[in-house]
Design a protein around this motif. Structure first.
Motif, PDB file in Angstrom:
ATOM      1  N   ALA A  30       0.836  -1.203   0.000  1.00 14.54           N
ATOM      2  CA  ALA A  30       0.000   0.000   0.000  1.00 14.54           C
ATOM      3  C   ALA A  30       0.875   1.259   0.000  1.00 14.54           C
ATOM      4  O   ALA A  30       0.596   2.226  -0.727  1.00 14.54           O
ATOM      5  N   GLU A  31       1.917   1.249   0.808  1.00 11.64           N
ATOM      6  CA  GLU A  31       2.840   2.385   0.849  1.00 11.64           C
ATOM      7  C   GLU A  31       3.521   2.572  -0.510  1.00 11.64           C
ATOM      8  O   GLU A  31       3.661   3.695  -0.996  1.00 11.64           O
ATOM      9  N   PHE A  32       3.923   1.436  -1.101  1.00 10.31           N
ATOM     10  CA  PHE A  32       4.550   1.485  -2.419  1.00 10.31           C
ATOM     11  C   PHE A  32       3.580   2.067  -3.449  1.00 10.31           C
ATOM     12  O   PHE A  32       3.970   2.896  -4.273  1.00 10.31           O
ATOM     13  N   GLN A  33       2.320   1.659  -3.396  1.00  8.84           N
ATOM     14  CA  GLN A  33       1.321   2.184  -4.326  1.00  8.84           C
ATOM     15  C   GLN A  33       1.119   3.680  -4.143  1.00  8.84           C
ATOM     16  O   GLN A  33       0.960   4.425  -5.108  1.00  8.84           O
ATOM     17  N   LYS A  34       1.139   4.138  -2.880  1.00  8.23           N
ATOM     18  CA  LYS A  34       1.026   5.574  -2.630  1.00  8.23           C
ATOM     19  C   LYS A  34       2.206   6.318  -3.234  1.00  8.23           C
ATOM     20  O   LYS A  34       2.051   7.366  -3.870  1.00  8.23           O
ATOM     21  N   ILE A  35       3.405   5.770  -3.030  1.00 13.09           N
ATOM     22  CA  ILE A  35       4.615   6.407  -3.563  1.00 13.09           C
ATOM     23  C   ILE A  35       4.562   6.437  -5.083  1.00 13.09           C
ATOM     24  O   ILE A  35       4.848   7.472  -5.710  1.00 13.09           O
ATOM     25  N   VAL A  36       4.173   5.307  -5.665  1.00 10.48           N
ATOM     26  CA  VAL A  36       4.085   5.238  -7.129  1.00 10.48           C
ATOM     27  C   VAL A  36       3.010   6.196  -7.639  1.00 10.48           C
ATOM     28  O   VAL A  36       3.200   6.876  -8.650  1.00 10.48           O
ATOM     29  N   GLY A  37       1.891   6.281  -6.931  1.00 11.93           N
ATOM     30  CA  GLY A  37       0.825   7.201  -7.328  1.00 11.93           C
ATOM     31  C   GLY A  37       1.300   8.644  -7.306  1.00 11.93           C
ATOM     32  O   GLY A  37       1.041   9.406  -8.243  1.00 11.93           O
ATOM     33  N   SER A  38       2.010   9.019  -6.244  1.00 10.83           N
ATOM     34  CA  SER A  38       2.517  10.394  -6.174  1.00 10.83           C
ATOM     35  C   SER A  38       3.578  10.625  -7.242  1.00 10.83           C
ATOM     36  O   SER A  38       3.654  11.718  -7.824  1.00 10.83           O
ATOM     37  N   LEU A  39       4.374   9.603  -7.539  1.00  8.83           N
ATOM     38  CA  LEU A  39       5.379   9.729  -8.590  1.00  8.83           C
ATOM     39  C   LEU A  39       4.706   9.903  -9.947  1.00  8.83           C
ATOM     40  O   LEU A  39       5.131  10.748 -10.749  1.00  8.83           O
ATOM     41  N   ILE A  40       3.647   9.150 -10.186  1.00  8.81           N
ATOM     42  CA  ILE A  40       2.916   9.280 -11.452  1.00  8.81           C
ATOM     43  C   ILE A  40       2.304  10.672 -11.572  1.00  8.81           C
ATOM     44  O   ILE A  40       2.358  11.292 -12.641  1.00  8.81           O
TER      45      ILE A  40
END
Length: 132
Positions: free
Chosen positions: A45-55
């Motif tokens: 979930a944390e990784f998805q948040k990071i990836v989402g903010s990166l996107i």
């Protein structure tokens, strides 16, 4: 012996002496696996948040780059149109210069003609005065 009889029936006692269906080792491994799964899900979930903010950041940068690209294209087109306008203006001015040169030449010829006429008239006047 009671534990062996219960063990053969698939029933076991845990560390609190509660009756369990699973063996204590299997129950401990299951609990450990559950915790590891929770940790994995949290990290995912944390990784998805990071990836989402990166996107989102990359999208913003792409929009900014596209905007700058459009500004650059607009500026280049403006420069081209200014250059074309200057060429057209230069051609108009060259045509005006040629027209003014022709007019100057006509005026020069007219001036020379008028000077000749004036000289002829002055000569005629001088002859007329001397004849009297």
């Amino acid at each position: 012996m009671a534990q062996a009889a219960l063990g053969s029936a698939g029933l076991h006692f845990d560390e609190l002496n509660k009756l369990r269906v699973l063996e204590p080792e299997v129950a401990a491994q299951t609990a450990q696996l559950r915790e590891e799964c929770r940790a994995f899900v949290d990290k995912t979930a944390e990784f998805q948040k990071i990836v989402g903010s990166l996107i989102e950041l990359v999208d913003q940068l792409a929009k900014a780059a596209e905007s700058e690209k459009m500004k650059a294209i607009g500026a280049r087109n403006l420069l081209k149109s200014i250059a074309k306008q200057r060429e057209a203006q230069e051609q108009q001015l060259q045509a005006l210069i040629a027209e003014k040169k022709m007019q100057l030449e006509r005026y020069r010829i007219e001036y020379e003609t008028l000077c000749k006429i004036e000289a002829d008239q002055n000569e005629f006047i001088d002859q007329f005065i001397f004849q009297k």
